[in-house]
Design a protein around this motif. Sequence first.
Motif, PDB file in Angstrom:
ATOM      1  N   ARG A 142       0.813  -1.219   0.000  1.00 34.51           N
ATOM      2  CA  ARG A 142       0.000   0.000   0.000  1.00 34.51           C
ATOM      3  C   ARG A 142       0.853   1.278   0.000  1.00 34.51           C
ATOM      4  NH1 ARG A 142      -0.873  -1.996   5.344  1.00 34.51           N
ATOM      5  NH2 ARG A 142       0.230  -0.752   6.903  1.00 34.51           N
ATOM      6  N   LEU A 185      -3.288  12.071  -4.791  1.00 35.73           N
ATOM      7  CA  LEU A 185      -3.195  10.626  -5.030  1.00 35.73           C
ATOM      8  C   LEU A 185      -3.758   9.834  -3.863  1.00 35.73           C
ATOM      9  CD1 LEU A 185       0.347  10.429  -6.676  1.00 35.73           C
ATOM     10  CD2 LEU A 185      -1.846   9.987  -7.787  1.00 35.73           C
ATOM     11  N   ARG A 186      -3.519  10.309  -2.651  1.00 36.04           N
ATOM     12  CA  ARG A 186      -4.063   9.639  -1.474  1.00 36.04           C
ATOM     13  C   ARG A 186      -5.595   9.657  -1.521  1.00 36.04           C
ATOM     14  NH1 ARG A 186      -3.823   6.098   2.878  1.00 36.04           N
ATOM     15  NH2 ARG A 186      -5.443   6.742   4.335  1.00 36.04           N
ATOM     16  N   ALA A 208      -7.447   9.896  -4.134  1.00 38.02           N
ATOM     17  CA  ALA A 208      -7.958   9.123  -5.265  1.00 38.02           C
ATOM     18  C   ALA A 208      -7.800   7.624  -5.071  1.00 38.02           C
ATOM     19  CB  ALA A 208      -7.258   9.554  -6.547  1.00 38.02           C
ATOM     20  N   THR A 209      -6.747   7.206  -4.361  1.00 36.97           N
ATOM     21  CA  THR A 209      -6.423   5.782  -4.287  1.00 36.97           C
ATOM     22  C   THR A 209      -6.551   5.180  -2.898  1.00 36.97           C
ATOM     23  OG1 THR A 209      -4.062   6.117  -3.838  1.00 36.97           O
ATOM     24  CG2 THR A 209      -4.755   6.141  -6.148  1.00 36.97           C
ATOM     25  N   LEU A 213      -4.112   4.913  -0.986  1.00 38.06           N
ATOM     26  CA  LEU A 213      -2.796   4.349  -0.698  1.00 38.06           C
ATOM     27  C   LEU A 213      -1.938   5.361   0.063  1.00 38.06           C
ATOM     28  CD1 LEU A 213      -2.132   2.708  -4.179  1.00 38.06           C
ATOM     29  CD2 LEU A 213      -2.866   1.558  -2.085  1.00 38.06           C
TER      30      LEU A 213
END
Length: 298
Positions: A145, A178-179, A181-182, A184
């Motif tokens: 992750r 990005l966090r 959206a994902t 991760l």
Amino acid sequence: MPPSQPQSRASSPGGPRPAFSLRAEVRQEALSAAATAVAAVPEAVVVETAPGPDGSLRRLTIDTDGPQTQRQLRTLLQERLGADLMHLGEPALDVAATGKVTQRVCAPAGTDRERALLDTEADHLVIERLLQEPDSIDAYTGRRRRIALISNASDVAHLGRVPAPAVLPALESAAVHLRRATGLDIHPLPIAADTPKELAAAATALAPGFAAVCLSHTHPAHAAAVRAALKPAGTPVVDTNGHAHAVATAAATVNALHYKSIPTHGACVVLAGGNRGGDLSGLLLAAGIRTLALPRFP
């Protein structure tokens, strides 16, 4: 319009932008003077007023259209309000100062027994299991992750090459997006590497701890070196600049063909500067375009 209320002014692409905003805390009795000062500056608009830290203060958030207007407004507020201006800051800098992203502890560690599962003896047990079962690393670690978001600041949007530490705010913002959206864990990592070979070596050294490597604000030649270096290990590499450009360009191409009633299978697309667009050629072919022309320039 009462000065205690936000001004209602429609913003346009060339109008006020939050990135160039100011946040002012003024004494209640100076609120009218603050509103008058903002009104005197073109392309500045109060977007929010709220109570300050105590009942005697008001907090104003003011958007401007760019750095020149922002500096002009800052000077005007300081000159007109004087001691009634208790604080004047820039939200973009305040947000950047938070670090934007942080780590979290996933393993329980509240009791002595729980902490014992994080000591050297427990770690050695897990490492011995990984030596016996090399393919189980993602099962027994958090690597699956974690994403490394790296850049050597060799091609920062609109700025070109900058020192590696200076790209950190941009990486942290990308990590937030990005966090979201994902879901991760995104780790922003500026890397001091002057050449493609140096960046590739640094990425190779980092890769074992991450499920994938993302590149941002990195020159295409440097990104290509990283991709080639990590290919043997099978580590996925995403060039956020190039891939985003490729997706947008491919979509625009398909839309243009549709608008002109040209079937994709019968179109010939001239691909100029494709080396900066990630796998643009692959996306165009996948969209049904059968003929790509790759011109050579002197």
